[in-house]
Design an enzyme around this catalytic site. Structure first.
Site, PDB file in Angstrom:
ATOM      1  N   GLU A  68      -0.955  -5.641  -1.867  1.00  0.00           N
ATOM      2  CA  GLU A  68      -0.861  -4.918  -3.134  1.00  0.00           C
ATOM      3  C   GLU A  68       0.230  -5.503  -4.030  1.00  0.00           C
ATOM      4  OE1 GLU A  68      -1.973  -1.702  -0.015  1.00  0.00           O
ATOM      5  OE2 GLU A  68      -0.804  -3.551  -0.087  1.00  0.00           O
ATOM      6  N   TYR A 106      10.628   9.815  -6.175  1.00  0.00           N
ATOM      7  CA  TYR A 106      11.670   9.218  -7.007  1.00  0.00           C
ATOM      8  C   TYR A 106      10.965   8.333  -8.015  1.00  0.00           C
ATOM      9  CZ  TYR A 106      15.599   6.172  -8.242  1.00  0.00           C
ATOM     10  OH  TYR A 106      16.562   5.474  -8.919  1.00  0.00           O
TER      11      TYR A 106
END
Length: 137
Positions: free
Chosen positions: A58, A127
């Site tokens: 990825e 986050y």
């Protein structure tokens, strides 16, 4: 948590599976990824496995897409070689995908087949890197 599922882009899964079958060689390249660009193109890549923690497919794909001028990815999938099928992204990839493409859909495999979910469903209460950057003045 409510998980939004969307139709699976089977052409994308097939593209990643084809790359996994034909381009993954031995222990250095064990995963392939494919992503659909907003303009309809499909970009593919393979991981660069290394004992020091080489990049996942990825992450290689994000760089390959940028090198081709593709900065808006809509959907991504990773497929393992040796007929492993669809593999969900690791934690690091989930975070990077969220930071680069907060609206991207990720195709994941389940016992019941494959499904497409938003990256935020794979990384809830996460986050967000851009939320913690100082404004340039």
């Amino acid at each position: 948590m409510t998980t939004q599922t969307d139709p699976v882009d089977h052409d994308l899964v097939q593209a990643a599976a084809q790359v996994a079958r034909t381009r993954c060689r031995g222990d250095n390249h064990t995963m392939a990824a494919a992503a659909r660009v907003r303009d309809g193109r499909i970009v593919t890549a393979v991981n660069a496995y290394h004992f020091t923690g080489g990049p996942c497919a990825e992450l290689v794909l994000i760089g390959a897409a940028a090198a081709q001028g593709a900065y808006e990815l809509d959907t991504i999938v990773a497929v393992g070689d040796r007929d492993l099928g669809v593999v969900p992204p690791c934690g690091r990839c989930r975070q990077v995908l969220l930071d680069y493409f907060p609206d991207i859909e990720v195709i994941v495999g389940t016992d019941a087949g494959t499904r497409a979910v938003r990256i935020t469903d794979l990384l809830p209460e996460s986050y967000v890197w851009s939320d913690h950057q100082l404004d340039a003045e």
